[in-house]
Design a protein around this motif. Sequence first.
Motif, mmCIF file in Angstrom:
data_model
loop_
_atom_site.group_PDB
_atom_site.id
_atom_site.type_symbol
_atom_site.label_atom_id
_atom_site.label_comp_id
_atom_site.label_asym_id
_atom_site.label_seq_id
_atom_site.Cartn_x
_atom_site.Cartn_y
_atom_site.Cartn_z
ATOM 1 N N TYR A 86 0.834 -1.202 0.000
ATOM 2 C CA TYR A 86 0.000 0.000 0.000
ATOM 3 C C TYR A 86 0.875 1.261 0.000
ATOM 4 C CZ TYR A 86 -4.548 -2.249 0.867
ATOM 5 O OH TYR A 86 -5.706 -2.962 0.752
ATOM 6 N N LEU A 87 1.904 1.297 0.851
ATOM 7 C CA LEU A 87 2.782 2.474 0.964
ATOM 8 C C LEU A 87 3.513 2.747 -0.340
ATOM 9 C CD1 LEU A 87 4.235 1.975 4.555
ATOM 10 C CD2 LEU A 87 2.664 3.773 3.784
ATOM 11 N N GLN A 88 3.967 1.700 -0.980
ATOM 12 C CA GLN A 88 4.678 1.868 -2.267
ATOM 13 C C GLN A 88 3.768 2.545 -3.289
ATOM 14 O OE1 GLN A 88 5.969 -2.082 -3.275
ATOM 15 N NE2 GLN A 88 7.848 -1.947 -2.056
ATOM 16 N N TYR A 89 2.533 2.076 -3.367
ATOM 17 C CA TYR A 89 1.600 2.649 -4.346
ATOM 18 C C TYR A 89 1.186 4.070 -3.969
ATOM 19 C CZ TYR A 89 1.098 -1.803 -6.777
ATOM 20 O OH TYR A 89 1.347 -2.928 -7.516
ATOM 21 N N LEU A 90 0.997 4.290 -2.670
ATOM 22 C CA LEU A 90 0.610 5.629 -2.234
ATOM 23 C C LEU A 90 1.735 6.643 -2.484
ATOM 24 C CD1 LEU A 90 -1.197 4.720 1.117
ATOM 25 C CD2 LEU A 90 -2.263 5.654 -0.948
ATOM 26 N N ASN A 91 2.977 6.252 -2.213
ATOM 27 C CA ASN A 91 4.129 7.124 -2.484
ATOM 28 C C ASN A 91 4.259 7.406 -3.980
ATOM 29 O OD1 ASN A 91 4.943 7.475 0.202
ATOM 30 N ND2 ASN A 91 6.113 5.557 0.189
ATOM 31 N N SER A 92 4.020 6.395 -4.791
ATOM 32 C CA SER A 92 4.085 6.562 -6.247
ATOM 33 C C SER A 92 3.020 7.543 -6.718
ATOM 34 C CB SER A 92 3.900 5.211 -6.952
ATOM 35 O OG SER A 92 4.970 4.346 -6.639
ATOM 36 N N ASP A 95 4.116 11.137 -5.828
ATOM 37 C CA ASP A 95 5.166 11.663 -6.715
ATOM 38 C C ASP A 95 4.615 11.928 -8.113
ATOM 39 O OD1 ASP A 95 6.905 11.456 -4.605
ATOM 40 O OD2 ASP A 95 7.731 9.507 -5.237
ATOM 41 N N GLU A 96 3.825 11.014 -8.607
ATOM 42 C CA GLU A 96 3.364 11.097 -9.994
ATOM 43 C C GLU A 96 2.397 12.253 -10.211
ATOM 44 O OE1 GLU A 96 1.216 8.299 -13.395
ATOM 45 O OE2 GLU A 96 1.803 7.427 -11.453
ATOM 46 N N PHE A 97 1.526 12.486 -9.224
ATOM 47 C CA PHE A 97 0.494 13.497 -9.406
ATOM 48 C C PHE A 97 0.698 14.755 -8.554
ATOM 49 C CE2 PHE A 97 -1.469 9.338 -10.312
ATOM 50 C CZ PHE A 97 -1.865 9.553 -11.626
ATOM 51 N N GLY A 98 1.838 14.803 -7.812
ATOM 52 C CA GLY A 98 2.150 15.984 -7.000
ATOM 53 C C GLY A 98 1.156 16.189 -5.872
ATOM 54 N N LEU A 99 0.729 15.111 -5.261
ATOM 55 C CA LEU A 99 -0.236 15.167 -4.166
ATOM 56 C C LEU A 99 0.479 15.162 -2.824
ATOM 57 C CD1 LEU A 99 -2.757 12.489 -5.523
ATOM 58 C CD2 LEU A 99 -2.983 14.992 -5.659
ATOM 59 N N ASP A 100 -0.183 15.779 -1.807
ATOM 60 C CA ASP A 100 0.392 15.741 -0.455
ATOM 61 C C ASP A 100 0.367 14.301 0.061
ATOM 62 O OD1 ASP A 100 0.787 18.443 -0.418
ATOM 63 O OD2 ASP A 100 -1.153 18.883 0.549
ATOM 64 N N ASN A 101 1.460 13.898 0.616
ATOM 65 C CA ASN A 101 1.534 12.543 1.176
ATOM 66 C C ASN A 101 1.130 12.617 2.651
ATOM 67 O OD1 ASN A 101 2.102 9.938 1.892
ATOM 68 N ND2 ASN A 101 3.994 9.834 0.698
ATOM 69 N N ASP A 102 -0.194 12.466 2.906
ATOM 70 C CA ASP A 102 -0.717 12.606 4.263
ATOM 71 C C ASP A 102 -1.068 11.246 4.890
ATOM 72 O OD1 ASP A 102 -2.758 11.989 2.612
ATOM 73 O OD2 ASP A 102 -4.168 13.477 3.400
ATOM 74 N N ILE A 103 -0.265 10.243 4.643
ATOM 75 C CA ILE A 103 -0.535 8.886 5.132
ATOM 76 C C ILE A 103 -0.392 8.846 6.654
ATOM 77 C CG2 ILE A 103 0.140 6.466 5.017
ATOM 78 C CD1 ILE A 103 1.370 7.143 2.263
ATOM 79 N N ARG A 104 -1.437 8.316 7.318
ATOM 80 C CA ARG A 104 -1.410 8.140 8.765
ATOM 81 C C ARG A 104 -1.725 6.671 9.089
ATOM 82 N NH1 ARG A 104 -2.026 12.928 11.608
ATOM 83 N NH2 ARG A 104 -3.023 11.817 13.337
ATOM 84 N N VAL A 105 -1.259 6.239 10.230
ATOM 85 C CA VAL A 105 -1.504 4.845 10.638
ATOM 86 C C VAL A 105 -2.995 4.553 10.715
ATOM 87 C CG1 VAL A 105 -1.246 3.175 12.526
ATOM 88 C CG2 VAL A 105 0.666 4.638 11.889
ATOM 89 N N SER A 106 -3.744 5.472 11.277
ATOM 90 C CA SER A 106 -5.189 5.246 11.425
ATOM 91 C C SER A 106 -5.879 5.104 10.078
ATOM 92 C CB SER A 106 -5.822 6.396 12.212
ATOM 93 O OG SER A 106 -5.589 7.628 11.550
ATOM 94 N N THR A 107 -5.276 5.757 9.063
ATOM 95 C CA THR A 107 -5.866 5.668 7.723
ATOM 96 C C THR A 107 -5.558 4.330 7.077
ATOM 97 O OG1 THR A 107 -5.648 8.054 7.438
ATOM 98 C CG2 THR A 107 -5.978 6.747 5.453
ATOM 99 N N ILE A 108 -4.300 3.971 7.081
ATOM 100 C CA ILE A 108 -3.898 2.735 6.387
ATOM 101 C C ILE A 108 -4.397 1.482 7.115
ATOM 102 C CG2 ILE A 108 -1.647 2.274 7.497
ATOM 103 C CD1 ILE A 108 -0.572 1.868 4.590
ATOM 104 N N ALA A 109 -4.649 1.631 8.429
ATOM 105 C CA ALA A 109 -5.148 0.476 9.189
ATOM 106 C C ALA A 109 -6.527 0.048 8.723
ATOM 107 C CB ALA A 109 -5.169 0.805 10.677
ATOM 108 N N ARG A 110 -7.256 1.013 8.076
ATOM 109 C CA ARG A 110 -8.611 0.685 7.607
ATOM 110 C C ARG A 110 -8.615 0.053 6.222
ATOM 111 N NH1 ARG A 110 -9.746 5.792 10.133
ATOM 112 N NH2 ARG A 110 -9.638 6.897 8.130
ATOM 113 N N PHE A 111 -7.453 -0.042 5.606
ATOM 114 C CA PHE A 111 -7.391 -0.639 4.267
ATOM 115 C C PHE A 111 -7.628 -2.154 4.354
ATOM 116 C CE2 PHE A 111 -4.512 2.741 2.061
ATOM 117 C CZ PHE A 111 -5.488 3.702 2.311
#
Length: 290
Positions: A86-92, A95-111
């Motif tokens: 998940y982190l690899q794709y979110l980081n990509s 970078d690709e779309f110039g989006l803020d990387n606001d990843i939090r544990v509480s967010t990814i835990a719901r994936f």
Amino acid sequence: MSMTGFGRGEVTEGSRKVTVELKSVNHRYLDVSIKMPKKLNFFDATIRNLLKEYIQRGKVDIFITYEDNSENNVAVKYHPEVVKEYLQYLNSMSDEFGLDNDIRVSTIARFPEVFTLDDVEIDEEGIWKILEKAIREACEGFVSTRIREGENLRADLIGKLDSMLSVVDFISERSPAIIEEYKATLMGKIAELLGDSKVDENRIATEVTIFADKVCVDEEMVRLRSHIETMKTTLMEGGGIGRKLDFLAQEMNREANTILSKANDLEVSNKGIELKTEIEKIREQIQNIE
């Protein structure tokens, strides 16, 4: 031993509690129905084999309940390899779309698949230990009730068989008198018809002999008495005797039918009916004997 009975076993060890109840009615073969929690289904064959140590015939219903107050049926499992992807794709994406990387544990835990609920491995050996103990306790109580019921049945059946022997004795004693009464009646009728003419004694003897042969039940009485005595002996021996008793009852009924068909006397006919009534009662009762 009777095929009707009831038994109960309850065993508590630590946080685990197993309750087993058994009840049975008559049946030609062993027919077992088990009602228990699904998680115990893998013990089905083992339970059936255990019951065969105590029961040979009968329709048996067994009810099992299982409780474990400390038991947790599922466990939470964390999958870091899934989070890594998940982190690899979110980081990509960032970078690709110039989006803020606001990843939090509480967010990814719901994936999906980050955390899963897996069934806890069942302690088969521990459960079977307490389950077997409860089943054996129920079976022992169950067998005790069947033995008591069997003893009551045996006493009642022996009473009926003794009553039948009394009827057999009566018919045996009555039979010769029937022949003499027939002879006297025959001679009286012939004398009435012929008046003072001489009665042919030889002809009378022949007629009496023919009549006696038609109504003679000596052989049937001997066989019936033998079947009654054999059934009494079998009842005293005990064990798995249900099928043998059923066969003897059928043979007794056959002899009683013949006796009744040959009966040419009201008293013997009544006693023959009494025999058949008692035999039918016996046949019904021995259906409950293993």
